[in-house]
Design a protein around this motif. Structure first.
Motif, PDB file in Angstrom:
ATOM      1  N   ILE B 238      82.525  28.094   6.666  1.00 26.69           N
ATOM      2  CA  ILE B 238      83.731  27.751   7.419  1.00 26.69           C
ATOM      3  C   ILE B 238      83.448  27.716   8.917  1.00 26.69           C
ATOM      4  CG2 ILE B 238      86.020  28.643   8.132  1.00 26.69           C
ATOM      5  CD1 ILE B 238      86.346  29.740   5.360  1.00 26.69           C
ATOM      6  N   ASN B 239      83.930  26.681   9.577  1.00 24.64           N
ATOM      7  CA  ASN B 239      83.904  26.701  11.033  1.00 24.64           C
ATOM      8  C   ASN B 239      85.239  26.188  11.553  1.00 24.64           C
ATOM      9  OD1 ASN B 239      83.376  25.929  13.887  1.00 24.64           O
ATOM     10  ND2 ASN B 239      81.349  26.704  13.380  1.00 24.64           N
ATOM     11  N   PHE B 240      85.849  26.952  12.467  1.00 19.15           N
ATOM     12  CA  PHE B 240      87.162  26.557  12.987  1.00 19.15           C
ATOM     13  C   PHE B 240      87.052  25.446  14.025  1.00 19.15           C
ATOM     14  CE2 PHE B 240      88.482  31.261  12.359  1.00 19.15           C
ATOM     15  CZ  PHE B 240      88.752  31.040  11.020  1.00 19.15           C
ATOM     16  N   TYR B 241      85.967  25.470  14.799  1.00 16.28           N
ATOM     17  CA  TYR B 241      85.885  24.594  15.961  1.00 16.28           C
ATOM     18  C   TYR B 241      85.278  23.221  15.661  1.00 16.28           C
ATOM     19  CZ  TYR B 241      84.293  22.594  20.362  1.00 16.28           C
ATOM     20  OH  TYR B 241      84.046  21.719  21.385  1.00 16.28           O
ATOM     21  N   ASP B 242      84.303  23.171  14.742  1.00 13.00           N
ATOM     22  CA  ASP B 242      83.612  21.900  14.559  1.00 13.00           C
ATOM     23  C   ASP B 242      82.951  21.821  13.180  1.00 13.00           C
ATOM     24  OD1 ASP B 242      82.959  19.398  15.414  1.00 13.00           O
ATOM     25  OD2 ASP B 242      81.132  19.993  16.466  1.00 13.00           O
ATOM     26  N   GLY B 243      82.635  20.603  12.766  1.00 14.22           N
ATOM     27  CA  GLY B 243      81.912  20.430  11.512  1.00 14.22           C
ATOM     28  C   GLY B 243      82.350  19.169  10.796  1.00 14.22           C
ATOM     29  N   LYS B 244      81.938  19.088   9.529  1.00 12.46           N
ATOM     30  CA  LYS B 244      82.363  17.957   8.703  1.00 12.46           C
ATOM     31  C   LYS B 244      83.581  18.371   7.886  1.00 12.46           C
ATOM     32  CE  LYS B 244      78.094  15.369   8.133  1.00 12.46           C
ATOM     33  NZ  LYS B 244      76.890  15.230   7.325  1.00 12.46           N
ATOM     34  N   ILE B 245      84.386  17.375   7.531  1.00 12.58           N
ATOM     35  CA  ILE B 245      85.549  17.658   6.690  1.00 12.58           C
ATOM     36  C   ILE B 245      85.090  17.648   5.236  1.00 12.58           C
ATOM     37  CG2 ILE B 245      87.817  16.832   5.940  1.00 12.58           C
ATOM     38  CD1 ILE B 245      88.113  15.550   8.753  1.00 12.58           C
ATOM     39  N   ARG B 246      85.297  18.761   4.553  1.00 17.34           N
ATOM     40  CA  ARG B 246      84.876  18.830   3.154  1.00 17.34           C
ATOM     41  C   ARG B 246      86.121  18.946   2.272  1.00 17.34           C
ATOM     42  NH1 ARG B 246      82.249  23.168  -0.448  1.00 17.34           N
ATOM     43  NH2 ARG B 246      80.735  22.012  -1.709  1.00 17.34           N
ATOM     44  N   VAL B 247      86.126  18.176   1.192  1.00 24.32           N
ATOM     45  CA  VAL B 247      87.244  18.219   0.251  1.00 24.32           C
ATOM     46  C   VAL B 247      86.711  18.649  -1.108  1.00 24.32           C
ATOM     47  CG1 VAL B 247      89.126  16.918  -0.842  1.00 24.32           C
ATOM     48  CG2 VAL B 247      88.397  16.342   1.482  1.00 24.32           C
ATOM     49  N   TYR B 255      84.435  16.855  -3.648  1.00 23.25           N
ATOM     50  CA  TYR B 255      84.984  15.509  -3.846  1.00 23.25           C
ATOM     51  C   TYR B 255      84.562  14.581  -2.713  1.00 23.25           C
ATOM     52  CZ  TYR B 255      88.368  11.716  -3.893  1.00 23.25           C
ATOM     53  OH  TYR B 255      88.950  10.475  -3.866  1.00 23.25           O
ATOM     54  N   ALA B 256      84.515  15.130  -1.503  1.00 19.72           N
ATOM     55  CA  ALA B 256      84.114  14.322  -0.349  1.00 19.72           C
ATOM     56  C   ALA B 256      83.642  15.226   0.771  1.00 19.72           C
ATOM     57  CB  ALA B 256      85.286  13.479   0.150  1.00 19.72           C
ATOM     58  N   LYS B 257      82.767  14.689   1.617  1.00 19.38           N
ATOM     59  CA  LYS B 257      82.333  15.407   2.821  1.00 19.38           C
ATOM     60  C   LYS B 257      82.058  14.331   3.858  1.00 19.38           C
ATOM     61  CE  LYS B 257      78.873  18.856   4.081  1.00 19.38           C
ATOM     62  NZ  LYS B 257      77.818  19.670   3.468  1.00 19.38           N
ATOM     63  N   PHE B 258      82.810  14.359   4.954  1.00 16.01           N
ATOM     64  CA  PHE B 258      82.676  13.236   5.897  1.00 16.01           C
ATOM     65  C   PHE B 258      82.921  13.666   7.336  1.00 16.01           C
ATOM     66  CE2 PHE B 258      86.949  13.476   4.115  1.00 16.01           C
ATOM     67  CZ  PHE B 258      87.802  13.317   5.216  1.00 16.01           C
ATOM     68  N   GLU B 259      82.401  12.844   8.246  1.00 19.37           N
ATOM     69  CA  GLU B 259      82.670  13.029   9.670  1.00 19.37           C
ATOM     70  C   GLU B 259      84.093  12.547   9.927  1.00 19.37           C
ATOM     71  OE1 GLU B 259      80.889  14.300  12.013  1.00 19.37           O
ATOM     72  OE2 GLU B 259      78.853  14.397  11.177  1.00 19.37           O
ATOM     73  N   VAL B 260      84.752  13.175  10.892  1.00 17.00           N
ATOM     74  CA  VAL B 260      86.140  12.808  11.157  1.00 17.00           C
ATOM     75  C   VAL B 260      86.278  11.329  11.563  1.00 17.00           C
ATOM     76  CG1 VAL B 260      86.223  13.436  13.623  1.00 17.00           C
ATOM     77  CG2 VAL B 260      88.295  13.585  12.208  1.00 17.00           C
ATOM     78  N   ASP B 261      85.218  10.755  12.123  1.00 12.68           N
ATOM     79  CA  ASP B 261      85.265   9.341  12.503  1.00 12.68           C
ATOM     80  C   ASP B 261      85.642   8.448  11.323  1.00 12.68           C
ATOM     81  OD1 ASP B 261      82.516   9.485  14.899  1.00 12.68           O
ATOM     82  OD2 ASP B 261      84.650   9.926  15.082  1.00 12.68           O
TER      83      ASP B 261
END
Lengths: 332, 488
Positions: B238-247, B255-261
């Motif tokens: 877990i990171n509150f400030y930064d990272g990839k979005i993981r579902v 199910y998914a792991k992606f950059e916010v872009d």
């Protein structure tokens, strides 16, 4: 002789909740408030209905403390009701005092707001352009939503206000002062003169500890991301727009301590009619003073053109109370 | 028996607060439930035309309880908009500031809003079920500790951001103010004290509250099998400030792991005519109505979603607690909504540990706090993401060649949870209302389901006594008021 406990109402209209947190900032002093007052109305704490408010006699509530701007029909009705039932009505926070940042919605129309929120934003999938309806039948059930006005007003534009506590959120010193006023009122029935603004009578510059030039003169305006600001020197002297000269103090120039410019949340100075106009005139009087004779009209225009968003820069918190307060569309 | 309509409204017919409408069928069972958000403020429109660099202070005003999350998410969007990489010191300072925000916000929620239900008791008199009742139960000593540590979190925000409410220090490429040694030492002491306080809070939960409310926490009425979303670092921590979005899916598959872009490939929002708030869903799965299942695109965010969507915490003590959390439930993901509270407490511990780590980092008092963007007169775009206390937050801006804002899209934490909250309320109501019988205890249990999410638009979020007032109006088929129940 035991003092009679005050009846205090705390209410919020179009707000972000920051003013509620500002009250919590009293920390242990909240207990002092509890000693002198009963909170008779606080929608975040007690249930509230029109009829509950109607039950109060005229002026039965001693103090109503109100935050948030007036953004819809219900806000307006309740403001009027609270006025009638309260001896003292206080606008707490910049939204209630001047409209605040949500007041910037006055730069747009309701239709524009809907179009962006419910259609044009890239993640919205809404081919039929469904929009929220004031009344809607969902499988035979009638559902209602309050009407969205599309523009905001300050509290005193709707009802008479006795005292103003500006700030986004109000600085702790102001909230503590308010507590002292309430105590005085509970003990002796004494109140400050009507119309009192809790804050300084002087500008933010007056409280700001930065070194200021003897004679102000700007030959170039910078945006905050363009320049390394010297934390010891006046930002305006460095060409960075700071609302300090046009803004009431009482906040201890806290944003300046974070090396950020004042954005005007304490509102206009006591004698100023319009905060943005005041800032514009302050700025006009210091641009290119040193080289004024040498500068052509065009050169001056170039300097001032750097102010790319005058409305958002000079009226961030006070658009609804400005001389020009909202966008009007021609009636068809 | 005639059809009934029940309205649960913190404040009848007023904006700014959630409203619940329950419809019963002729047998007195739940037919349908609607959770309405009766408020719109138009930020996405009135930010158009503003200076890009003003966005962190403008968007802070979306919420006065969590302005720091908007402030920093907006700042991160500006980094991209100005194509500038913040310095290492700046990133650390931002994260330090952010850890302090978590401590303050989570303490506020757990003790002042949520704990009255558990500490004072679900069936206690409403006038006692508030923070004052909690003080009575736990004693003044503990209460003083709560007040002290909430204020500690805010003190750190003030040191860096000038103010406690709506602090300001984010700039594209960095921050406006660094730390000196004296300030660093003060924050270090605060962090150590917060670690102890977090341990105390977790123990309170595990030793006292969990045994007392085990049945309720495990009750099916408080369960929702959804997808979960949260930010993770390289090793899925877990990171509150930064990272990839993981579902993560309801059966614990990534199910998914992606950059916010790339968020627009994964997240879509639906508009319903009966609420001002939109309903996000996983785009590829589609909108299947208000239902939680593997086929439906509905997902959750916030503390419980973060632990479910990750593989632990990056700090030692919090990670130990993470393991104990899953040992207790003996499954992953945990679908029990009330587990949000437990996850929230572990997050206070993580935030405090991270705060201490950062204050002891040799670089933290560094002077390199800004990278200056190169000027370019072109249209540009920037998308920022952060984990707000209540869940994933996305700010997306487009600016013109003068760096004036042209387009804004905001997906706020509570908006992600809009559909799950609606379903949670419906499920709780369905399991609790039988034969048209509605009493105050039942009402409060619906309220408990709602409050676990710590929704930002509800009275619950800002309530000082931690008591969400509810009114139930029971109507017959002819819309005639036949009963009125209130929990105050």
């Amino acid at each position: 002789m035991k003092n009679k406990k005050l009846k205090i109402a705390i209410y919020w209209f179009g707000s972000c909740g920051g003013c509620e947190v500002a009250l919590v900032e009293l920390n242990e002093k909240i207990l002092e408030l509890a000693e002198i007052a009963d909170i008779v109305l606080w929608p975040v704490a007690l249930d509230f209905k029109y009829e509950d408010l109607e039950k109060f006699k005229a002026q039965e509530i001693d103090i109503s403390l109100i935050n948030g701007c007036i953004a819809n029909f219900e806000n307006e009705q309740i403001a009027k009701m609270l006025r009638e039932k309260s001896k003292v009505l206080i606008a707490y926070g910049s939204c209630a005092c001047f409209g605040g940042i949500p007041g910037l919605v006055n730069l747009a129309t309701k239709e524009e707001v809907y179009k962006i929120a419910y259609s044009e934003t890239p993640s919205t999938i809404n081919p039929k352009f469904t929009t929220p309806q004031q009344s809607y039948k969902a499988d035979a059930h009638e559902l209602e939503l309050p009407e969205f006005y599309g523009y905001s007003r300050a509290l005193h534009q709707v009802v008479e206000v006795d005292y103003f506590v500006p700030g986004c959120a109000p600085p702790i010193e102001s909230t503590e002062k308010l507590l002292e006023i309430a105590k005085e009122f509970a003990a002796k029935g004494a109140l400050p003169p009507k119309g009192t603004v809790i804050g300084s009578e002087k500008s933010v510059c007056d409280e700001c500890e930065r070194e200021k030039a003897e004679k102000k003169s700007i030959s170039k305006i910078y945006r905050i991301y363009e320049k390394e600001a010297d934390p010891k020197k006046c930002l305006l002297d460095q060409g960075i727009i700071c609302m300090g000269p046009a803004t009431r103090g009482g906040c201890k120039a806290r944003c300046l301590n974070a090396n950020q410019p004042c954005i005007g949340c304490m509102g206009a100075l006591p004698e100023a009619l319009d905060q943005g106009a005041k800032m514009l005139s302050a700025l006009a009087s210091i641009i290119g003073i040193e080289e004024e004779k040498a500068l052509s009209e065009e050169d001056l225009k170039k300097i001032i053109d750097k102010v790319a968003d005058p409305a958002g820069s000079f009226y961030k918190f006070s658009l609804p109370v400005g001389i020009i307060s909202r966008k009007h569309t021609e009636k068809k | 028996m005639a059809k009934q309509r029940i309205t649960i409204s913190p404040i009848t017919r007023l904006e700014g607060h959630g409203r619940i409408e329950l419809f019963l069928d002729s047998k007195g069972s739940l037919e349908n439930a609607y959770f309405q958000v009766p408020e719109l403020r138009g930020f996405e429109r009135f930010c158009v035309g503003r200076l890009a660099e003003d966005m962190p202070v403008l968007t802070s005003r979306i919420c006065g309880v969590c302005p720091e999350s908007h402030h920093l998410c907006s700042t991160k969007a500006l980094d991209k908009l100005f194509k500038v990489e913040p310095t290492r010191v700046a990133k650390k300072l931002r994260e330090l500031f952010y850890s302090a925000y978590y401590i303050y916000d989570h303490i506020l929620h757990f003790y002042i809003l949520a704990s009255p239900d558990f500490v004072v008791g679900l069936d206690a008199k409403p006038e006692e079920r508030n923070i004052l009742g909690v003080i009575k139960k736990v004693g003044l000593e503990v209460a003083k500790e709560v007040i002290k540590h909430r204020a500690y979190g805010q003190r750190v925000l003030e040191i860096l951001g000038g103010k406690t409410i709506h602090p300001t220090f984010g700039l594209p490429g960095g921050v406006s103010k660094g730390l000196n040694e004296e300030e660093r030492a003060e924050i270090e002491k605060i962090a150590s004290s917060c670690i102890e306080f977090a341990k105390f809070s977790i123990a309170l939960w595990k030793d006292k509250l969990l045994p007392a409310y085990k049945e309720l926490i495990l009750n099916d009425g408080y369960k929702l099998e959804t997808y979960y979303m949260g930010l993770v670092d390289e090793s899925n921590k877990i990171n509150f400030y930064d990272g990839k979005i993981r579902v993560v899916s309801p059966d614990n598959k990534e199910y998914a792991k992606f950059e916010v872009d790339n968020y627009l490939e994964h997240i879509a929002e639906r508009v319903e005519p009966w609420s001002y708030c939109k309903f996000p869903y996983l785009k590829k799965l589609g909108w299947k109505g208000l239902e939680a299942s593997k086929d439906s695109g509905i997902y959750r965010v916030g503390p419980l979603a973060r632990v479910n969507a990750s593989e632990g915490f990056a700090t030692k003590l919090a990670n130990e607690e993470y393991k104990k959390f899953y040992e207790f439930f003996n499954c992953k993901p945990v679908h029990n909504t009330l587990a949000y509270h437990w996850a929230r407490l572990i997050e206070i511990l993580y935030a405090a540990e991270r705060l201490l780590e950062l204050t002891q980092d040799k670089e933290i008092t560094g002077k390199e706090i800004r990278t200056y963007p190169k000027s370019e007169e072109k249209e540009s775009e920037g998308i920022g993401v952060i984990e707000a206390a209540r869940g994933t937050l996305i700010h997306h801006y487009v600016a013109d060649e003068n760096k004036l804002i042209k387009k804004v899209n905001l997906i706020v934490a509570t908006t992600h949870n809009h559909a799950p909250i609606s379903i949670s309320i419906k499920e709780a109501a369905k399991s609790l209302i039988k034969e048209g019988k509605v009493d105050k205890g039942i009402l409060n249990k619906i309220e408990v389901a709602f409050r676990a999410y710590d929704p930002c638009f509800a009275c619950a979020t800002h309530a000082l006594p931690g008591h969400l007032p509810l009114v139930v109006n029971v109507y017959n088929a002819n819309k005639k008021l036949i009963r009125k129940i209130a929990n105050f």
